[in-house]
Design a protein around this motif. Structure first.
Motif, mmCIF file in Angstrom:
data_model
loop_
_atom_site.group_PDB
_atom_site.id
_atom_site.type_symbol
_atom_site.label_atom_id
_atom_site.label_comp_id
_atom_site.label_asym_id
_atom_site.label_seq_id
_atom_site.Cartn_x
_atom_site.Cartn_y
_atom_site.Cartn_z
ATOM 1 N N ALA A 27 3.553 3.973 10.170
ATOM 2 C CA ALA A 27 3.410 2.517 10.223
ATOM 3 C C ALA A 27 1.970 2.105 9.939
ATOM 4 O O ALA A 27 1.713 1.106 9.252
ATOM 5 C CB ALA A 27 3.858 1.991 11.587
ATOM 6 N N ALA A 28 1.011 2.888 10.459
ATOM 7 C CA ALA A 28 -0.401 2.597 10.209
ATOM 8 C C ALA A 28 -0.722 2.730 8.726
ATOM 9 O O ALA A 28 -1.431 1.886 8.146
ATOM 10 C CB ALA A 28 -1.290 3.531 11.030
ATOM 11 N N GLN A 29 -0.203 3.766 8.087
ATOM 12 C CA GLN A 29 -0.434 3.962 6.653
ATOM 13 C C GLN A 29 0.161 2.818 5.839
ATOM 14 O O GLN A 29 -0.437 2.361 4.864
ATOM 15 C CB GLN A 29 0.164 5.302 6.208
ATOM 16 N N MET A 30 1.336 2.346 6.249
ATOM 17 C CA MET A 30 1.959 1.212 5.543
ATOM 18 C C MET A 30 1.116 -0.045 5.703
ATOM 19 O O MET A 30 0.939 -0.809 4.755
ATOM 20 C CB MET A 30 3.368 0.977 6.083
ATOM 21 N N SER A 31 0.599 -0.261 6.903
ATOM 22 C CA SER A 31 -0.246 -1.424 7.147
ATOM 23 C C SER A 31 -1.525 -1.356 6.322
ATOM 24 O O SER A 31 -1.961 -2.353 5.721
ATOM 25 C CB SER A 31 -0.575 -1.504 8.641
ATOM 26 N N LEU A 32 -2.134 -0.165 6.258
ATOM 27 C CA LEU A 32 -3.338 0.010 5.449
ATOM 28 C C LEU A 32 -3.042 -0.166 3.965
ATOM 29 O O LEU A 32 -3.855 -0.730 3.215
ATOM 30 C CB LEU A 32 -3.940 1.394 5.697
ATOM 31 N N ALA A 33 -1.871 0.300 3.518
ATOM 32 C CA ALA A 33 -1.499 0.148 2.109
ATOM 33 C C ALA A 33 -1.355 -1.326 1.753
ATOM 34 O O ALA A 33 -1.782 -1.761 0.668
ATOM 35 C CB ALA A 33 -0.195 0.890 1.832
ATOM 36 N N ARG A 34 -0.760 -2.108 2.668
ATOM 37 C CA ARG A 34 -0.614 -3.545 2.414
ATOM 38 C C ARG A 34 -1.976 -4.232 2.366
ATOM 39 O O ARG A 34 -2.238 -5.062 1.480
ATOM 40 C CB ARG A 34 0.252 -4.174 3.512
ATOM 41 N N ALA A 35 -2.856 -3.862 3.296
ATOM 42 C CA ALA A 35 -4.200 -4.436 3.303
ATOM 43 C C ALA A 35 -4.949 -4.083 2.028
ATOM 44 O O ALA A 35 -5.598 -4.939 1.401
ATOM 45 C CB ALA A 35 -4.971 -3.954 4.525
ATOM 46 N N THR A 36 -4.849 -2.817 1.614
ATOM 47 C CA THR A 36 -5.539 -2.362 0.397
ATOM 48 C C THR A 36 -5.046 -3.125 -0.825
ATOM 49 O O THR A 36 -5.847 -3.560 -1.667
ATOM 50 C CB THR A 36 -5.308 -0.851 0.199
ATOM 51 N N GLU A 37 -3.745 -3.317 -0.911
ATOM 52 C CA GLU A 37 -3.168 -4.049 -2.043
ATOM 53 C C GLU A 37 -3.723 -5.467 -2.114
ATOM 54 O O GLU A 37 -4.118 -5.945 -3.189
ATOM 55 C CB GLU A 37 -1.648 -4.080 -1.891
ATOM 56 N N LEU A 38 -3.779 -6.131 -0.976
ATOM 57 C CA LEU A 38 -4.280 -7.506 -0.959
ATOM 58 C C LEU A 38 -5.774 -7.557 -1.280
ATOM 59 O O LEU A 38 -6.227 -8.414 -2.052
ATOM 60 C CB LEU A 38 -4.015 -8.138 0.409
ATOM 61 N N TYR A 39 -6.551 -6.648 -0.714
ATOM 62 C CA TYR A 39 -7.988 -6.639 -0.989
ATOM 63 C C TYR A 39 -8.271 -6.324 -2.455
ATOM 64 O O TYR A 39 -9.231 -6.850 -3.041
ATOM 65 C CB TYR A 39 -8.700 -5.626 -0.092
ATOM 66 N N GLN A 40 -7.474 -5.452 -3.046
ATOM 67 C CA GLN A 40 -7.659 -5.153 -4.470
ATOM 68 C C GLN A 40 -7.371 -6.389 -5.316
ATOM 69 O O GLN A 40 -8.095 -6.677 -6.275
ATOM 70 C CB GLN A 40 -6.753 -3.997 -4.876
ATOM 71 N N GLN A 41 -6.337 -7.113 -4.970
ATOM 72 C CA GLN A 41 -6.015 -8.342 -5.704
ATOM 73 C C GLN A 41 -7.131 -9.366 -5.570
ATOM 74 O O GLN A 41 -7.480 -10.060 -6.526
ATOM 75 C CB GLN A 41 -4.701 -8.928 -5.175
ATOM 76 N N LEU A 42 -7.700 -9.457 -4.364
ATOM 77 C CA LEU A 42 -8.753 -10.438 -4.093
ATOM 78 C C LEU A 42 -10.140 -9.929 -4.470
ATOM 79 O O LEU A 42 -11.103 -10.696 -4.466
ATOM 80 C CB LEU A 42 -8.741 -10.799 -2.606
ATOM 81 N N GLN A 43 -10.257 -8.635 -4.769
ATOM 82 C CA GLN A 43 -11.520 -7.993 -5.118
ATOM 83 C C GLN A 43 -12.570 -8.154 -4.025
ATOM 84 O O GLN A 43 -13.742 -8.446 -4.294
ATOM 85 C CB GLN A 43 -12.044 -8.536 -6.452
ATOM 86 N N ILE A 44 -12.142 -7.945 -2.771
ATOM 87 C CA ILE A 44 -13.057 -8.021 -1.633
ATOM 88 C C ILE A 44 -13.524 -6.597 -1.332
ATOM 89 O O ILE A 44 -12.838 -5.823 -0.671
ATOM 90 C CB ILE A 44 -12.379 -8.658 -0.410
ATOM 91 N N ARG A 45 -14.697 -6.249 -1.828
ATOM 92 C CA ARG A 45 -15.126 -4.856 -1.835
ATOM 93 C C ARG A 45 -15.440 -4.313 -0.437
ATOM 94 O O ARG A 45 -15.111 -3.170 -0.120
ATOM 95 C CB ARG A 45 -16.342 -4.700 -2.740
#
Length: 473
Positions: free
Chosen positions: A280-298
C-alpha cells in the motif's frame, strides 16, 4: 536571505509609480493631489485644461494641494482627461495590478518547484514590494508565504518562521482557512528545527478551530492533517499519525489541487510503512510520484525517491536503497535544498554503513554535521551522531562511540522524538553493558523505557476533533 523589502519612491514627481509613499494613506486627499499633479505635468497639461469645461483651475489647484477630498464625479472627469483609470487616480493602484501580481505569484511558485529557490526568492521579494506599495494584503501574504517556503527549502528556518508569522499577521482579519498555508509552513519550520511538540500544537490548534467553528474547509484541513503526520511519527504518536492519514485520505475527493493531493500520498506512505503495509505504501508513493512528475515539482519528487530508498532499506534491498537515495540526493543538491540534503545524507550514510562502507558513511556524516550547526536540524544531527556512534563501536572505538551516543541523546531529548530517544538509549545501554558498566547501562535502559512508556501525545492531550461531516462515522 534578505529581510522583507519595501519598494518606496520619494520625490513629488517620481516617475512611473502612482503609489508614492509619503506616510499617508494612498486614498488620502494629499496622496490623490500628488498623483493628480504628477500625472498632469507628465502630460504637459495646465490646470485649466484639466478642469474645463466642468470645473475650474482653482478647484484643480485645491485638489493638488490636498486641501479637499475630490468627489467621485470630479475624479472620474479628471481621470478621463488624464487618460488613466479612475481606480488608479483614486487609490494609486494601477488597473489590474492585483491580477498581474497573482500571475507573477503563480510563476514564482513554478520557479520554486522546478528551478532555483534563489530565483524564486527574488521574484517573491519583488512581488512583496509591489503588494505593500499598492496596499494589497492578500497578495502580500501570498508573497510572504512564498518567501517562507523558499527559506524552508534552503534551510533558513529563522527566516522561514518570520515570513510565515508575518503572513499570518497580514491575514489576521481573514477566516482561518485563508491562514492555513501559513500555519502549515510555520509548523514545518518548527518541525525541521526539532521542535516537534510545538509543531503539533500549532497544527492541532488550527484543526480544532476549523472543526469546532463550522469552517470545514477541505483544502485547509488536508494541508494541516498532512503536515501533522511527520511530527506525530517522530514523537512516537503512531495512532494519531494513522488517524491523521485516514482523515487526509478521506478528504482527497473534495480537493482539486494535485500538488496537495500528491503531498498527502507521499506523507501517508510513512504511516503505511510503519503498519507493515508495504504494498500500500508503494502504491501511495507511485501515485505521488506520478503527480509530481506531471507537475514537475522537483523537490517533492526527490522526497518520493528518498521514501522509496527508506522502504528498500527497511526490507534489506540495500543496493536499490542506495540507488534511490543517491537519486534523491542529487536532485536536492541541484535544488540547493540544504536541510533536505542533510536528511537524505543521514539515510544514505546508514545504507552505506550496512553495505560495508563505514569510511564513506562517516565522511558523509561528518560533512553534513558542519552544515547543521547553529541549531538547525536537531533531529538529523542526532541521527548523524547515532550513526557515527555505531560506526565507532563497530570499529572498536568505545570512547568515540560513547561520545557520539551522548551527543545524539542530548540533541534528541530537545525534540521529543520518543522512538529515536529509546533507540539511542538502547545502543548506549548495550555499549555500557559490554564494558561491564552495569549501573550505567541500567540507567540508559530506564531512560529509554521511560520515553517508550510515554503516551507519545502532544501538549494538547486529547487528539484533535474529527470533522463533523461525512465520510466519517
Amino acid at each position: 536571505m534578505t529581510g522583507t523589502s519595501r519598494v518606496t519612491i520619494t520625490g513629488e514627481d517620481a516617475p512611473g509609480r502612482p503609489g508614492v509613499d509619503h506616510g499617508d494613506a494612498p486614498d488620502s486627499p494629499a496622496a490623490i493631489g500628488r498623483r493628480l499633479k504628477r500625472l498632469r505635468r507628465d502630460r504637459a497639461l495646465t490646470q485649466r485644461q484639466l478642469a474645463e469645461p466642468v470645473y475650474t483651475s482653482a478647484y484643480v489647484s485645491t485638489l493638488e494641494a490636498g486641501k479637499v477630498r475630490p468627489s467621485e464625479a470630479a475624479l472620474r472627469h479628471i481621470a478621463e482627461r488624464l487618460g488613466v483609470d479612475y481606480e488608479e487616480l483614486a487609490t494609486g493602484r494601477p488597473t489590474h495590478i492585483a491580477a498581474a501580481l497573482r500571475l507573477r505569484l503563480a510563476e514564482a511558485q513554478r520557479v520554486l518547484a522546478m528551478e532555483d529557490a534563489a530565483d524564486a526568492h527574488a521574484a517573491y521579494e519583488q512581488i512583496l514590494g509591489q503588494a505593500e506599495e499598492y496596499g494589497l494584503p492578500q497578495e502580500r501574504a501570498a508573497a510572504l508565504v512564498g518567501l517562507g517556503e523558499c527559506a524552508l527549502e534552503t534551510g533558513e528556518l529563522a527566516d522561514a518562521l518570520a515570513r510565515f508569522e508575518a503572513a499570518e499577521h497580514a491575514l489576521a482579519g481573514e477566516p482561518l482557512p485563508a491562514r492555513a498555508r501559513a500555519v502549515r509552513g510555520r509548523s514545518v519550520a518548527h518541525y525541521l528545527a526539532g521542535e516537534l511538540r510545538y509543531a503539533c500544537y500549532l497544527l492541532e490548534s488550527a484543526i480544532d478551530a476549523l472543526n469546532t467553528s463550522g469552517l470545514h474547509d477541505p483544502v485547509a484541513l488536508l494541508q494541516l492533517y498532512t503536515a501533522s503526520i511527520a511530527p506525530y511519527m517522530d514523537m512516537g504518536a503512531h495512532a494519531r499519525a494513522a488517524q491523521a492519514a485516514e482523515l487526509a485520505l478521506a478528504l482527497v475527493p473534495q480537493v482539486t489541487d494535485p500538488a496537495l493531493v500528491a503531498t498527502m500520498h507521499r506523507t501517508v506512505a510513512r504511516t503505511l510503512i510503519a503498519e507493515g503495509r508495504v504494498d500500500a505504501a508503494q502504491m501511495s508513493l507511485a501515485r505521488a510520484t506520478e503527480l509530481y512528475q506531471q507537475l514537475q515539482i522537483r523537490t517533492e519528487l526527490a522526497h518520493c525517491h528518498w521514501m522509496r530508498g527508506y522502504v528498500c532499506a527497511q526490507h534489506g534491498d540495500l543496493a536499490q536503497a542506495e540507488k534511490e537515495l543517491r537519486t534523491a540526493h542529487s536532485m536536492l543538491v541541484s535544488k540547493r535544498a540544504a536541510l533536505y540534503v542533510s536528511q537524505v545524507e543521514v539515510e544514505l550514510a546508514d545504507v552505506l554503513r550496512r553495505r560495508g562502507k563505514p569510511a564513506e558513511a562517516a565522511e558523509l556524516l561528518e560533512s553534513l554535521l558542519v552544515g547543521l550547526q547553529h541549531g538547525r536540524g536537531a533531529l538529523h544531527a542526532g541521527g548523524a551522531h547515532r550513526l557515527l556512534g555505531m560506526i565507532a563501536e563497530e570499529a572498536g572505538d568505545v570512547e568515540a562511540a560513547e561520545q557520539h551516543y551522548a551527543t545524539a541523546l542530548s540533541l534528541l531529548e530537545q525534540t521529543g522524538a520518543a522512538g529515536d530517544i529509546a533507540d539511542i538509549c538502547r545502543l548506549f545501554g548495550d555499549l555500557m553493558r559490554s564494558e561491564g558498566r552495569t549501573e550505567e547501562a541500567l540507567n540508559a535502559y530506564r531512560t529509554g523505557l521511560g520515553h517508550r512508556a510515554g503516551p507519545g501525545t502532544t501538549t494538547l492531550g486529547p487528539a484533535p476533533a474529527r470533522p463533523p461531516f461525512a465520510p466519517w462515522t
